[in-house]
Design a protein around this motif. Structure first.
Motif, PDB file in Angstrom:
ATOM      1  N   ILE A 116      33.053  72.912   7.935  1.00 16.26           N
ATOM      2  CA  ILE A 116      32.443  74.124   8.504  1.00 16.26           C
ATOM      3  C   ILE A 116      31.471  74.719   7.486  1.00 16.26           C
ATOM      4  N   GLY A 117      31.876  74.775   6.244  1.00 14.55           N
ATOM      5  CA  GLY A 117      31.011  75.314   5.199  1.00 14.55           C
ATOM      6  C   GLY A 117      29.696  74.558   5.102  1.00 14.55           C
ATOM      7  N   ARG A 118      29.754  73.228   5.173  1.00 12.09           N
ATOM      8  CA  ARG A 118      28.526  72.427   5.120  1.00 12.09           C
ATOM      9  C   ARG A 118      27.634  72.720   6.325  1.00 12.09           C
ATOM     10  N   GLU A 119      28.245  72.812   7.502  1.00 10.89           N
ATOM     11  CA  GLU A 119      27.462  73.122   8.713  1.00 10.89           C
ATOM     12  C   GLU A 119      26.827  74.515   8.598  1.00 10.89           C
ATOM     13  N   LEU A 120      27.591  75.470   8.091  1.00 12.52           N
ATOM     14  CA  LEU A 120      27.067  76.833   7.954  1.00 12.52           C
ATOM     15  C   LEU A 120      25.950  76.902   6.911  1.00 12.52           C
ATOM     16  N   ASP A 121      26.052  76.105   5.858  1.00 12.79           N
ATOM     17  CA  ASP A 121      24.974  76.064   4.865  1.00 12.79           C
ATOM     18  C   ASP A 121      23.679  75.582   5.516  1.00 12.79           C
ATOM     19  N   GLY A 122      23.782  74.502   6.283  1.00  9.10           N
ATOM     20  CA  GLY A 122      22.603  73.991   6.991  1.00  9.10           C
ATOM     21  C   GLY A 122      22.089  74.987   8.010  1.00  9.10           C
ATOM     22  N   LEU A 123      23.007  75.602   8.736  1.00 12.29           N
ATOM     23  CA  LEU A 123      22.629  76.591   9.740  1.00 12.29           C
ATOM     24  C   LEU A 123      21.911  77.775   9.098  1.00 12.29           C
ATOM     25  N   ALA A 124      22.416  78.242   7.974  1.00 14.31           N
ATOM     26  CA  ALA A 124      21.785  79.379   7.292  1.00 14.31           C
ATOM     27  C   ALA A 124      20.350  79.048   6.898  1.00 14.31           C
ATOM     28  N   ALA A 125      20.110  77.840   6.424  1.00 18.01           N
ATOM     29  CA  ALA A 125      18.758  77.441   6.036  1.00 18.01           C
ATOM     30  C   ALA A 125      17.837  77.387   7.255  1.00 18.01           C
ATOM     31  N   ILE A 126      18.315  76.822   8.340  1.00 23.00           N
ATOM     32  CA  ILE A 126      17.508  76.746   9.559  1.00 23.00           C
ATOM     33  C   ILE A 126      17.273  78.135  10.131  1.00 23.00           C
ATOM     34  N   MET A 127      18.305  78.968  10.141  1.00 25.20           N
ATOM     35  CA  MET A 127      18.154  80.335  10.638  1.00 25.20           C
ATOM     36  C   MET A 127      17.082  81.082   9.857  1.00 25.20           C
ATOM     37  N   GLU A 128      17.106  80.955   8.535  1.00 24.95           N
ATOM     38  CA  GLU A 128      16.136  81.676   7.709  1.00 24.95           C
ATOM     39  C   GLU A 128      14.722  81.257   8.057  1.00 24.95           C
ATOM     40  N   SER A 129      14.499  79.969   8.165  1.00 25.08           N
ATOM     41  CA  SER A 129      13.177  79.468   8.529  1.00 25.08           C
ATOM     42  C   SER A 129      12.774  79.954   9.923  1.00 25.08           C
ATOM     43  N   HIS A 130      13.692  79.858  10.860  1.00 24.33           N
ATOM     44  CA  HIS A 130      13.437  80.266  12.244  1.00 24.33           C
ATOM     45  C   HIS A 130      13.145  81.765  12.336  1.00 24.33           C
ATOM     46  N   PHE A 131      13.992  82.573  11.729  1.00 25.61           N
ATOM     47  CA  PHE A 131      13.804  84.021  11.791  1.00 25.61           C
ATOM     48  C   PHE A 131      12.461  84.427  11.172  1.00 25.61           C
ATOM     49  N   SER A 132      12.130  83.853  10.022  1.00 28.08           N
ATOM     50  CA  SER A 132      10.863  84.181   9.361  1.00 28.08           C
ATOM     51  C   SER A 132       9.680  83.811  10.242  1.00 28.08           C
ATOM     52  N   TYR A 133       9.733  82.625  10.829  1.00 27.95           N
ATOM     53  CA  TYR A 133       8.651  82.179  11.715  1.00 27.95           C
ATOM     54  C   TYR A 133       8.545  83.092  12.936  1.00 27.95           C
ATOM     55  N   GLU A 134       9.668  83.407  13.522  1.00 26.44           N
ATOM     56  CA  GLU A 134       9.668  84.257  14.716  1.00 26.44           C
ATOM     57  C   GLU A 134       9.088  85.638  14.397  1.00 26.44           C
ATOM     58  N   GLU A 135       9.542  86.228  13.333  1.00 21.00           N
ATOM     59  CA  GLU A 135       9.049  87.556  12.964  1.00 21.00           C
ATOM     60  C   GLU A 135       7.557  87.532  12.643  1.00 21.00           C
TER      61      GLU A 135
END
Length: 161
Positions: A116-135
């Motif tokens: 779960i930790g590994r998945e969340l690490d990857g998710l956090a990186a993708i979320m950051e990129s996605h959120f920045s792009y969206e904003e």
């Protein structure tokens, strides 16, 4: 600048940024807890599943409401919205894996929590990129007067009572 119908105190782009910040806070709290066992494993799994539900609700609100309304007002953003929706699909796939692992973690603990930790690490990186792009790509359009009929609740208030 508030939306056209004037019922928003803060700009819609600010509200979007605040929603993203809350999601960042939630995932960081869970990731920290997994690494340091600050909560019981069951509580971490519960927090993890609640986070998955909050992020899913946020993205569904965007896909089903905000983006549709945005495209009616700004059809020139079609490619940008398509990219964001594609990201949502990728994020949904990761969230599905996290949910499956969380269900297994209740019984098996250690190795599953590490996964779960590994998945969340990857998710956090993708979320950051996605959120920045969206904003960066849609903030001006949101503040330019996208009607906020019924979509803001799912997009902005997922984590509030």
């Amino acid at each position: 600048m508030a939306s056209r119908n004037g019922d928003r105190v803060a700009a819609l782009s600010l509200q979007l940024s605040q929603a993203h910040q809350e999601l960042r806070r939630q995932i960081n709290e869970i990731r920290t807890g997994l690494g340091h066992r600050q909560l019981s494993d069951d509580a971490l799994v519960t927090h993890c599943l609640a986070f998955c539900a909050a992020l899913t609700s946020h993205h569904q609100g965007e896909d089903d409401g905000m983006f549709s309304q945005l495209l009616r007002e700004r059809p020139d953003l079609a490619a940008t919205v398509a990219n964001l929706v594609e990201d949502h699909g990728m994020i949904a796939s990761i969230l599905s894996r996290v949910r499956e692992l969380a269900d297994r973690a209740v019984e098996s603990r250690g190795p599953v929590l590490e996964a779960i930790g590994r998945e969340l690490d990857g998710l956090a990186a993708i979320m950051e990129s996605h959120f920045s792009y969206e904003e960066r790509t849609i903030s001006e359009a949101l503040d330019g007067g996208v009607p906020d009929s019924d979509w803001p609740d799912m997009v902005f208030r997922f984590g509030r009572a």
